[in-house]
Write a protein that holds these residues in place. Sequence first.
Motif, PDB file in Angstrom:
ATOM      1  N   ARG A  23       1.010  -1.230  -0.015  1.00 24.18           N
ATOM      2  CA  ARG A  23      -0.192   0.043  -0.064  1.00 24.18           C
ATOM      3  C   ARG A  23       0.809   1.277   0.081  1.00 24.18           C
ATOM      4  NH1 ARG A  23      -5.304  -1.110   1.056  1.00 24.18           N
ATOM      5  NH2 ARG A  23      -5.899  -3.357   1.902  1.00 24.18           N
ATOM      6  N   ALA A  24       1.843   1.326   0.907  1.00 23.06           N
ATOM      7  CA  ALA A  24       2.731   2.298   0.957  1.00 23.06           C
ATOM      8  C   ALA A  24       3.408   2.611  -0.382  1.00 23.06           C
ATOM      9  CB  ALA A  24       3.858   2.244   1.894  1.00 23.06           C
ATOM     10  N   ASN A  25       3.974   1.620  -1.126  1.00 21.69           N
ATOM     11  CA  ASN A  25       4.739   1.740  -2.408  1.00 21.69           C
ATOM     12  C   ASN A  25       3.746   2.114  -3.748  1.00 21.69           C
ATOM     13  OD1 ASN A  25       6.993   1.441  -3.557  1.00 21.69           O
ATOM     14  ND2 ASN A  25       6.805  -0.948  -3.873  1.00 21.69           N
ATOM     15  N   LEU A  26       2.329   1.712  -3.326  1.00 21.40           N
ATOM     16  CA  LEU A  26       1.283   2.064  -4.433  1.00 21.40           C
ATOM     17  C   LEU A  26       0.888   3.437  -4.306  1.00 21.40           C
ATOM     18  CD1 LEU A  26       0.247   1.139  -7.066  1.00 21.40           C
ATOM     19  CD2 LEU A  26      -1.860   0.110  -5.390  1.00 21.40           C
ATOM     20  N   SER A  27       1.107   3.905  -3.041  1.00 22.61           N
ATOM     21  CA  SER A  27       0.460   5.430  -2.552  1.00 22.61           C
ATOM     22  C   SER A  27       1.459   6.618  -2.897  1.00 22.61           C
ATOM     23  CB  SER A  27       0.045   5.355  -1.218  1.00 22.61           C
ATOM     24  OG  SER A  27      -0.747   4.289  -0.801  1.00 22.61           O
ATOM     25  N   ARG A  28       2.503   6.381  -3.859  1.00 20.26           N
ATOM     26  CA  ARG A  28       3.476   7.342  -3.878  1.00 20.26           C
ATOM     27  C   ARG A  28       3.047   8.212  -5.076  1.00 20.26           C
ATOM     28  NH1 ARG A  28       8.422   5.101  -5.865  1.00 20.26           N
ATOM     29  NH2 ARG A  28       7.558   3.213  -6.359  1.00 20.26           N
ATOM     30  N   GLY A  29       1.706   8.140  -5.509  1.00 13.49           N
ATOM     31  CA  GLY A  29       1.205   8.825  -6.621  1.00 13.49           C
ATOM     32  C   GLY A  29       1.983   8.775  -7.876  1.00 13.49           C
ATOM     33  N   ALA A  30       2.479  10.002  -8.437  1.00 18.01           N
ATOM     34  CA  ALA A  30       2.930  10.111  -9.694  1.00 18.01           C
ATOM     35  C   ALA A  30       4.379   9.510  -9.726  1.00 18.01           C
ATOM     36  CB  ALA A  30       3.001  11.531 -10.026  1.00 18.01           C
ATOM     37  N   ALA A  31       4.896   9.240  -8.648  1.00 20.22           N
ATOM     38  CA  ALA A  31       6.213   8.604  -8.393  1.00 20.22           C
ATOM     39  C   ALA A  31       6.264   7.145  -8.602  1.00 20.22           C
ATOM     40  CB  ALA A  31       6.723   8.977  -6.882  1.00 20.22           C
ATOM     41  N   VAL A  32       5.227   6.596  -8.870  1.00 21.77           N
ATOM     42  CA  VAL A  32       4.999   5.037  -9.152  1.00 21.77           C
ATOM     43  C   VAL A  32       5.558   4.566 -10.491  1.00 21.77           C
ATOM     44  CG1 VAL A  32       3.489   3.002  -9.180  1.00 21.77           C
ATOM     45  CG2 VAL A  32       3.201   4.729  -7.312  1.00 21.77           C
ATOM     46  N   ASN A  33       6.711   4.059 -10.532  1.00 17.00           N
ATOM     47  CA  ASN A  33       6.943   3.456 -11.855  1.00 17.00           C
ATOM     48  C   ASN A  33       6.822   2.006 -11.861  1.00 17.00           C
ATOM     49  OD1 ASN A  33       8.140   6.089 -12.841  1.00 17.00           O
ATOM     50  ND2 ASN A  33       9.346   6.025 -11.306  1.00 17.00           N
ATOM     51  N   THR A  34       6.289   1.425 -13.059  1.00 14.63           N
ATOM     52  CA  THR A  34       6.226   0.113 -13.494  1.00 14.63           C
ATOM     53  C   THR A  34       6.994  -0.428 -14.779  1.00 14.63           C
ATOM     54  OG1 THR A  34       4.099   0.218 -14.817  1.00 14.63           O
ATOM     55  CG2 THR A  34       4.012   0.041 -12.314  1.00 14.63           C
ATOM     56  N   GLU A  35       7.490  -1.453 -14.409  1.00 13.74           N
ATOM     57  CA  GLU A  35       8.008  -2.605 -15.780  1.00 13.74           C
ATOM     58  C   GLU A  35       7.549  -3.868 -15.627  1.00 13.74           C
ATOM     59  OE1 GLU A  35      12.192  -1.813 -15.969  1.00 13.74           O
ATOM     60  OE2 GLU A  35      11.959   0.581 -16.366  1.00 13.74           O
ATOM     61  N   ILE A  36       7.793  -4.463 -16.735  1.00 17.75           N
ATOM     62  CA  ILE A  36       7.570  -5.809 -16.964  1.00 17.75           C
ATOM     63  C   ILE A  36       9.084  -6.688 -16.515  1.00 17.75           C
ATOM     64  CG2 ILE A  36       6.813  -7.847 -18.542  1.00 17.75           C
ATOM     65  CD1 ILE A  36       5.168  -5.832 -19.825  1.00 17.75           C
ATOM     66  N   THR A  37       8.762  -7.682 -15.737  1.00 18.19           N
ATOM     67  CA  THR A  37       9.954  -8.763 -15.714  1.00 18.19           C
ATOM     68  C   THR A  37       9.521 -10.043 -15.613  1.00 18.19           C
ATOM     69  OG1 THR A  37      11.796  -9.278 -13.968  1.00 18.19           O
ATOM     70  CG2 THR A  37       9.654  -8.395 -13.101  1.00 18.19           C
ATOM     71  N   SER A  38      10.264 -11.032 -15.966  1.00 20.24           N
ATOM     72  CA  SER A  38      10.002 -12.385 -15.881  1.00 20.24           C
ATOM     73  C   SER A  38      10.919 -13.051 -14.796  1.00 20.24           C
ATOM     74  CB  SER A  38      10.274 -13.197 -17.081  1.00 20.24           C
ATOM     75  OG  SER A  38       9.501 -12.679 -18.201  1.00 20.24           O
ATOM     76  N   ALA A  39      11.466 -12.140 -13.986  1.00 21.68           N
ATOM     77  CA  ALA A  39      12.572 -12.763 -13.201  1.00 21.68           C
ATOM     78  C   ALA A  39      12.028 -13.049 -11.708  1.00 21.68           C
ATOM     79  CB  ALA A  39      13.662 -11.564 -12.679  1.00 21.68           C
ATOM     80  N   ILE A  40      10.869 -12.574 -11.364  1.00 19.75           N
ATOM     81  CA  ILE A  40      10.066 -12.811 -10.354  1.00 19.75           C
ATOM     82  C   ILE A  40       8.806 -14.157 -10.392  1.00 19.75           C
ATOM     83  CG2 ILE A  40       7.962 -12.003  -8.800  1.00 19.75           C
ATOM     84  CD1 ILE A  40       8.771  -9.128  -9.561  1.00 19.75           C
ATOM     85  N   SER A  41       8.698 -14.582 -11.308  1.00 17.91           N
ATOM     86  CA  SER A  41       7.682 -15.489 -11.352  1.00 17.91           C
ATOM     87  C   SER A  41       8.197 -16.630 -12.479  1.00 17.91           C
ATOM     88  CB  SER A  41       6.208 -15.191 -11.525  1.00 17.91           C
ATOM     89  OG  SER A  41       6.220 -14.881 -13.026  1.00 17.91           O
ATOM     90  N   GLY A  42       8.798 -16.255 -13.678  1.00 16.24           N
ATOM     91  CA  GLY A  42       8.927 -16.969 -14.630  1.00 16.24           C
ATOM     92  C   GLY A  42       8.084 -16.560 -15.941  1.00 16.24           C
ATOM     93  N   ARG A  43       7.240 -15.809 -15.501  1.00 13.96           N
ATOM     94  CA  ARG A  43       6.114 -15.190 -16.669  1.00 13.96           C
ATOM     95  C   ARG A  43       6.406 -13.500 -16.801  1.00 13.96           C
ATOM     96  NH1 ARG A  43       1.544 -16.937 -19.076  1.00 13.96           N
ATOM     97  NH2 ARG A  43       1.263 -19.172 -19.180  1.00 13.96           N
ATOM     98  N   PRO A  44       6.222 -13.163 -17.817  1.00 11.45           N
ATOM     99  CA  PRO A  44       6.010 -11.452 -17.803  1.00 11.45           C
ATOM    100  C   PRO A  44       5.256 -11.199 -16.985  1.00 11.45           C
ATOM    101  CG  PRO A  44       6.324 -12.662 -20.014  1.00 11.45           C
ATOM    102  CD  PRO A  44       5.972 -13.746 -19.035  1.00 11.45           C
ATOM    103  N   ALA A  45       5.577 -10.003 -16.158  1.00 11.81           N
ATOM    104  CA  ALA A  45       4.531  -9.463 -15.202  1.00 11.81           C
ATOM    105  C   ALA A  45       4.931  -8.030 -14.958  1.00 11.81           C
ATOM    106  CB  ALA A  45       4.283 -10.324 -13.979  1.00 11.81           C
ATOM    107  N   ARG A  46       3.923  -7.097 -14.837  1.00  8.44           N
ATOM    108  CA  ARG A  46       4.323  -5.725 -14.858  1.00  8.44           C
ATOM    109  C   ARG A  46       3.882  -5.333 -13.088  1.00  8.44           C
ATOM    110  NH1 ARG A  46       4.888  -1.273 -17.533  1.00  8.44           N
ATOM    111  NH2 ARG A  46       4.121  -2.208 -19.549  1.00  8.44           N
ATOM    112  N   GLY A  47       5.179  -4.895 -12.645  1.00 15.12           N
ATOM    113  CA  GLY A  47       5.047  -4.336 -11.104  1.00 15.12           C
ATOM    114  C   GLY A  47       5.855  -3.337 -11.087  1.00 15.12           C
ATOM    115  N   ILE A  48       5.645  -2.459  -9.552  1.00 17.08           N
ATOM    116  CA  ILE A  48       6.363  -1.513  -9.346  1.00 17.08           C
ATOM    117  C   ILE A  48       7.865  -2.111  -9.189  1.00 17.08           C
ATOM    118  CG2 ILE A  48       6.844   0.026  -7.493  1.00 17.08           C
ATOM    119  CD1 ILE A  48       3.823  -0.195  -6.457  1.00 17.08           C
ATOM    120  N   ILE A  49       8.914  -1.293  -9.901  1.00 13.01           N
ATOM    121  CA  ILE A  49      10.256  -1.689 -10.170  1.00 13.01           C
ATOM    122  C   ILE A  49      10.896  -1.907  -8.592  1.00 13.01           C
ATOM    123  CG2 ILE A  49      12.412  -0.804 -10.819  1.00 13.01           C
ATOM    124  CD1 ILE A  49      10.946   0.995 -12.922  1.00 13.01           C
ATOM    125  N   ASN A  50      11.442  -3.184  -8.822  1.00 10.60           N
ATOM    126  CA  ASN A  50      12.159  -3.625  -7.572  1.00 10.60           C
ATOM    127  C   ASN A  50      13.614  -4.199  -7.964  1.00 10.60           C
ATOM    128  OD1 ASN A  50      11.701  -6.264  -8.428  1.00 10.60           O
ATOM    129  ND2 ASN A  50      10.314  -6.770  -6.873  1.00 10.60           N
TER     130      ASN A  50
END
Length: 355
Positions: free
Chosen positions: A255-282
């Motif tokens: 919730r805190a990460n998603l509440s950053r408003g315009a500062a929220v940046n997302t990208e797609i990675t397969s490194a989390i699950s093995g499938r392409p998925a879009r999330g807040i950059i980590n």
Amino acid sequence: MMNSSGLAGLGITHPIIQAPMAGVSTPELAAAVSNAGALGSIAVGAVNADTARQLIQRTRALTDQPFNVNLFCHQQPQRSAQVEQAWIERLTPHFDRFGANPPAQLNEIYLSFLDDPNMLAVLLEEQPAVVSFHFGLPEAAWIKQLQNRGVLTLACVTSLSEAQLAIAAGVDALVAQGVEAGGHRGLFDPHQDSRLMTMDLVTQLASFVEQPIIAAGGIMTGADIAAALSAGAVAVQMGTAFVLCPESSANAGYRANLSRGAAVNTEITSAISGRPARGIINRAHTEIEPDNREDIPDYPLTYDAMKQLATAAAAQGDEGYAAHWAGTGAGLARSMPAAQLVETLVSELQASLNS
């Protein structure tokens, strides 16, 4: 059944579906959305048949309105001992950072609906109003059995070719999911990704198919809903928009990460699950993602290791490995009760249609 006015045949007032979101959606969220006149959803792809039954019954105890039950239909992972061991070694320094041991091996943590006749039996007995398929399709005979019990079936598709397969299997409607979507899109084959934008996909499908189309991906406001309806959709599916609702099970870090408003940046990675998925950059995006996609074990094997790593990190207050799934419109997420959010979206939709 669905028609040009949305979901009226199901008793749904508003053309809005709350996305299933495994790990975030709850019976409370689904019921609140359904009670507000939209279509709530629960996800059972990450649980066994007995737990799925409990979730369906809990949701039904909270609402007498229709709701959707979502299933994972992924293919069996293609295993490679060499790739899997190399992946564990790649993650070992990250486990070391928290004094934790990496897994000795990678496990299939989710059973696909394709291999789970017990789940089918539960659905046939419980008869939810809607069942939706993600990552592929069950056999046509299973779809027909559900429909014979009065269940409306939806299939998530990301391309025209996937839509054609879904239509051939006999599904009732298509969830057209664009590359803007948060989390895992419903790619049938994660190695074949056309990365179509939501509105482009909806427009393309509307020209070729007769089945109702539900737009999904990057939709956050009533104006977005109006645009999707104008493009040929009968409804929209929204996930990220509902994560900050108090009824969701998103934790404080998410919730805190998603509440950053315009500062929220997302990208797609397969490194989390093995499938392409879009999330807040980590750190999966910035430190773990390899140059070669073939170096990543198949879903859900990769997810097994990353979930363990994220847990080890979170135990020490580090959310840098957590899968905080979010779409491209994440900066527009609003924190309010689900019913209020539905009401707000409908008000915005009406304003857009009347402008």
